[in-house]
Scaffold this active site. Structure first.
Site, PDB file in Angstrom:
ATOM      1  N   LYS A 182       5.294 -19.902   2.316  1.00  0.00           N
ATOM      2  CA  LYS A 182       4.029 -19.481   2.394  1.00  0.00           C
ATOM      3  C   LYS A 182       3.961 -17.834   1.842  1.00  0.00           C
ATOM      4  O   LYS A 182       4.443 -16.811   2.559  1.00  0.00           O
ATOM      5  CB  LYS A 182       3.617 -19.299   3.968  1.00  0.00           C
ATOM      6  CG  LYS A 182       2.139 -18.754   4.202  1.00  0.00           C
ATOM      7  CD  LYS A 182       2.189 -17.707   5.205  1.00  0.00           C
ATOM      8  CE  LYS A 182       1.092 -16.791   5.261  1.00  0.00           C
ATOM      9  NZ  LYS A 182       0.751 -16.216   4.021  1.00  0.00           N
ATOM     10  N   GLU A 258      13.724 -10.030   7.611  1.00  0.00           N
ATOM     11  CA  GLU A 258      13.916  -8.693   6.734  1.00  0.00           C
ATOM     12  C   GLU A 258      12.596  -7.899   6.917  1.00  0.00           C
ATOM     13  O   GLU A 258      11.499  -8.262   6.426  1.00  0.00           O
ATOM     14  CB  GLU A 258      14.104  -9.170   5.220  1.00  0.00           C
ATOM     15  CG  GLU A 258      14.748  -8.208   4.609  1.00  0.00           C
ATOM     16  CD  GLU A 258      13.842  -7.068   3.769  1.00  0.00           C
ATOM     17  OE1 GLU A 258      13.460  -6.021   4.435  1.00  0.00           O
ATOM     18  OE2 GLU A 258      13.363  -7.283   2.683  1.00  0.00           O
ATOM     19  N   CYS A 292      10.596  -1.767   1.171  1.00  0.00           N
ATOM     20  CA  CYS A 292      11.121  -1.686   2.533  1.00  0.00           C
ATOM     21  C   CYS A 292      12.207  -0.739   2.560  1.00  0.00           C
ATOM     22  O   CYS A 292      12.552  -0.205   3.541  1.00  0.00           O
ATOM     23  CB  CYS A 292      11.653  -3.175   3.233  1.00  0.00           C
ATOM     24  SG  CYS A 292      12.599  -3.933   1.829  1.00  0.00           S
ATOM     25  N   GLU A 393       6.856   3.779   9.480  1.00  0.00           N
ATOM     26  CA  GLU A 393       6.728   3.047   8.238  1.00  0.00           C
ATOM     27  C   GLU A 393       5.461   3.698   7.432  1.00  0.00           C
ATOM     28  O   GLU A 393       4.422   2.951   8.097  1.00  0.00           O
ATOM     29  CB  GLU A 393       7.583   1.767   8.271  1.00  0.00           C
ATOM     30  CG  GLU A 393       7.456   1.264   6.555  1.00  0.00           C
ATOM     31  CD  GLU A 393       7.938   0.030   6.546  1.00  0.00           C
ATOM     32  OE1 GLU A 393       9.079  -0.269   5.705  1.00  0.00           O
ATOM     33  OE2 GLU A 393       7.431  -1.037   7.075  1.00  0.00           O
TER      34      GLU A 393
HETATM   35  O1  TXE Z   1       2.428  -7.489   6.471  1.00  0.00           O
HETATM   36  P1  TXE Z   1       2.821  -8.776   7.408  1.00  0.00           P
HETATM   37  P2  TXE Z   1       1.324  -6.777   6.460  1.00  0.00           P
HETATM   38  C1  TXE Z   1       5.356  -3.582   6.590  1.00  0.00           C
HETATM   39  C2  TXE Z   1       4.512  -2.282   5.708  1.00  0.00           C
HETATM   40  C3  TXE Z   1       3.160  -2.852   5.827  1.00  0.00           C
HETATM   41  C4  TXE Z   1       3.163  -3.415   7.244  1.00  0.00           C
HETATM   42  C5  TXE Z   1       1.862  -4.450   7.167  1.00  0.00           C
HETATM   43  O2  TXE Z   1       4.720  -1.192   6.745  1.00  0.00           O
HETATM   44  O3  TXE Z   1       2.448  -1.501   6.148  1.00  0.00           O
HETATM   45  O4  TXE Z   1       4.210  -4.119   7.047  1.00  0.00           O
HETATM   46  O5  TXE Z   1       1.914  -5.146   6.114  1.00  0.00           O
HETATM   47  C6  TXE Z   1       2.440 -13.011   7.175  1.00  0.00           C
HETATM   48  N1  TXE Z   1       2.590 -15.275  11.593  1.00  0.00           N
HETATM   49  N2  TXE Z   1       5.861  -4.460   5.306  1.00  0.00           N
HETATM   50  O6  TXE Z   1       0.287  -6.628   7.228  1.00  0.00           O
HETATM   51  O7  TXE Z   1       1.797  -9.107   8.323  1.00  0.00           O
HETATM   52  C7  TXE Z   1       1.669 -12.810   5.869  1.00  0.00           C
HETATM   53  O8  TXE Z   1       0.555 -13.636   5.567  1.00  0.00           O
HETATM   54  C8  TXE Z   1       3.211 -15.558  10.707  1.00  0.00           C
HETATM   55  C9  TXE Z   1       7.289  -4.392   5.314  1.00  0.00           C
HETATM   56  O9  TXE Z   1       0.639  -6.994   4.983  1.00  0.00           O
HETATM   57  O10 TXE Z   1       4.290  -8.508   7.898  1.00  0.00           O
HETATM   58  C10 TXE Z   1       2.439 -12.453   5.072  1.00  0.00           C
HETATM   59  O11 TXE Z   1       2.674 -13.558   4.215  1.00  0.00           O
HETATM   60  N3  TXE Z   1       3.164 -15.078   9.507  1.00  0.00           N
HETATM   61  C11 TXE Z   1       7.655  -5.688   4.482  1.00  0.00           C
HETATM   62  C12 TXE Z   1       3.860 -11.795   5.803  1.00  0.00           C
HETATM   63  O12 TXE Z   1       3.558 -12.660   6.918  1.00  0.00           O
HETATM   64  C13 TXE Z   1       2.163 -14.143   9.503  1.00  0.00           C
HETATM   65  C14 TXE Z   1       6.818  -5.997   3.317  1.00  0.00           C
HETATM   66  C15 TXE Z   1       4.018 -10.636   5.892  1.00  0.00           C
HETATM   67  O13 TXE Z   1       2.713 -10.013   6.225  1.00  0.00           O
HETATM   68  C16 TXE Z   1       1.379 -13.534  10.633  1.00  0.00           C
HETATM   69  C17 TXE Z   1       5.310  -5.987   3.629  1.00  0.00           C
HETATM   70  C18 TXE Z   1       1.657 -14.559  11.707  1.00  0.00           C
HETATM   71  N4  TXE Z   1       1.066 -14.252  12.935  1.00  0.00           N
HETATM   72  C19 TXE Z   1       4.920  -5.269   4.754  1.00  0.00           C
HETATM   73  N5  TXE Z   1       0.865 -12.807  10.050  1.00  0.00           N
HETATM   74  C20 TXE Z   1       8.921  -5.536   3.917  1.00  0.00           C
HETATM   75  N6  TXE Z   1       9.943  -5.681   4.559  1.00  0.00           N
HETATM   76  O14 TXE Z   1       9.217  -5.311   2.632  1.00  0.00           O
HETATM   77  C21 TXE Z   1       0.885 -12.326   8.958  1.00  0.00           C
HETATM   78  N7  TXE Z   1       1.764 -13.379   8.495  1.00  0.00           N
END
Ligand code: TXE
Length: 503
Positions: A182, A258, A292, A393
């Protein structure tokens, strides 16, 4: 120059070896972060599509050609994947630039490097070995089988969709698992192109690799709660990661997470100053800070603070903002409107907390090479490690500079944080380099370099930065489970009411 002339490319998703629309027929729009304009239509899947994909992956795992294939043949299939990526590297990179706003220079390097994951884990596929165990019963022959865990669900974020998929897909296929991926609702296109140009022509059996596009709370949660999914490999934010972990626990899934970071990049006064300045810039402004492992807390030894900040600001000022599709652009747009707002709100928080903004500090307009979702490279000095700008972050080009006195002080500040993903140390002292590497609580410590990754080196977080490791030999363990087999070659005697032990 990136071709931006095509309007609204329509994608289908890939389930059970076929290209399909969402069962509902709905689509969502994906925007080009540079122009802010929608450029692709992506199937907006829901639980029905997740069920279809998981059933396909489950069938492919239990029957059909995939479980019959020898590990060597699986390795060969993975080498085909690697060769196809080599052929399509440029195109895949360009799609990710269009969809996600990453620099073409960074994407060219990433997609050129990606095949290594499939060569490495393809090579490991037939080197997964169990063991024969000499239990204390001469009539017994005991061995341990290493078996794939089953159907794996991957949840991928928007910041590096292809690379982060490769980190999961390569070890999972090598182990013999089947997968449902996904991608982020903001950046699904490069993965769908990868399916079309790499996975489909690699001729894996149907159902081995499936993609379900759509929104996190709908598609992501359906995957995490599906009873036939054995493992979830998630990369994303800590809040979503905690929810995924909680939901997955209810059906006892294996989970790797991660998550985010607030990594300290620590500069001692015995460093090579120019290298360290360049390392500080690369730590926070590369990938527009949307990584990250961003070195978002710059810890400077007091004695070099002012000189270092002066050099740092001078270098950061020269950063060329602009079209991420141009080879000489250094800082591109923020990927999503929500992330753009989040970064700007943290700049306000830092100002409100009394941090001193010495560079940037707001949106970057067209006159600065920016545009709709650009933020100026921003540096705050006078940051106290207790401030929110030091603890939370931001995921953008915003650096917090914090002073320290000596090694103990640096370690105290570096570790005084919920996260533990990465850390940088800049010093010419070998002794200090090794001492710091041991004392810092983080999954990766870079000395005199920053933001380096390899398929050979384990990657993952201490503390709130995650669970499990990707890359390196140990990543494949996350997709395997052990089965203990007891073969009794003697009589089955003994007291049936007492557990059989050696004595
Ligand atoms: O990430 P999400 P978001 C951090 C960074 C950013 C914050 C929010 O600080 O500002 O996270 O970003 C899926 N059940 N990172 O909101 O929500 C979503 O569709 C299952 C760090 O964009 O974590 C996407 O595919 N899945 C990070 C994935 O989770 C769900 C990289 C990541 O989205 C879900 C990105 C749910 N309930 C953001 N809700 C890194 N570690 O590199 C969302 N998703």
């Amino acid at each position: 120059m990136l071709d931006r002339t095509t309007k609204l490319v329509s994608y289908q998703t890939y389930i059970d070896g076929k290209w399909v629309d969402a069962a509902s027929g709905k689509t969502l729009q994906s925007s080009d972060p540079y122009t802010g304009e929608p450029w692709a239509l992506i199937p907006e899947c829901d639980k029905t599509d997740v069920d279809r994909a998981v059933e396909a992956a489950s069938r492919a795992f239990d029957s059909g050609p995939w479980p019959q294939m020898t590990p060597t043949a699986r390795g060969q299939a993975m080498r085909r994947i690697a060769q196809l990526i080599e052929k399509q590297a440029q195109h895949l990179g360009e799609i990710e630039v269009r969809d996600n706003g990453k620099l073409i220079s960074e994407m060219a390097a990433q997609t050129r490097y990606m095949p290594e994951w499939f060569y490495y884990y393809g090579g490991l596929a037939d080197k997964v070995q169990g063991a024969v165990v000499p239990v204390d019963r001469p009539e017994h022959f005991n061995y341990i089988l290493k078996e794939p865990v089953g159907v794996c669900g991957f949840i991928i974020p928007w910041n590096s969709p292809l690379m982060l998929t490769a980190w999961k897909l390569a070890p999972a296929l090598a182990a013999g698992c089947t997968v449902v991926i996904k991608p982020s609702e903001f950046t699904s296109a490069s993965l769908l192109e990868f399916m079309k140009l790499v996975i489909e022509p690699a001729e894996l059996p149907p159902g081995v690799v499936n993609v379900v596009t759509g929104y996190g709370p709908v598609v992501g949660e359906a995957l995490v709660t599906h009873p036939k999914v054995a493992k979830i490999a998630f990369t994303g934010g800590s809040v979503t990661g905690a929810r995924v972990n909680e939901l997955a626990a209810k059906s006892f899934k294996k989970v790797s997470l991660e998550l985010g970071g607030k990594s300290p990049n620590i500069v001692f006064d015995d460093c090579n100053l120019d290298d360290a300045v360049s390392g500080a810039v690369s730590g926070i402004f590369a990938a527009t800070g949307q990584t990250c492992i961003a070195g978002s807390r710059l810890l400077l030894q007091e004695s070099i603070h002012d000189k270092f900040v002066e050099k740092l600001v001078a270098m950061a000022k020269t950063a060329r903002l602009g079209d991420p599709g141009l080879a000489d652009t250094q800082v591109g747009p923020v990927t999503t409107p929500a992330q753009y707002q989040k970064i700007l709100s943290y700049i306000d928080i830092a100002k409100g907390e009394g941090a001193n903004c010495v560079l940037g500090g707001g949106p970057a307009g067209q006159e600065e090479g920016g545009g709709k979702y650009f933020v100026k490279p921003t540096i705050f000095t006078g940051v106290d490690n207790k401030m929110r700008i030091a603890q939370e972050e931001v995921f953008g080009p915003v650096l917090s500079v914090i002073k320290f006195k000596d090694e103990d002080d640096a370690v105290r500040i570096a570790n005084d944080i919920a996260y533990g993903l990465g850390a940088g140390v800049w010093t010419q002292s070998v002794k200090r380099a090794h001492t710091m590497a041991r004392r810092i609580k983080a999954g990766t410590v870079w000395v005199n370099t920053y933001r380096a990754v390899s398929f050979l080196m384990p990657f993952g977080g201490y503390k709130a930065s995650g669970l499990g490791r990707e890359n390196g030999m140990e990543a494949i363990e996350g997709y395997l489970q052990s089965k203990s087999v007891w073969i009794n070659n003697g009589p089955a005697g003994g007291n049936p009411f007492v557990m059989k032990t050696a004595s």
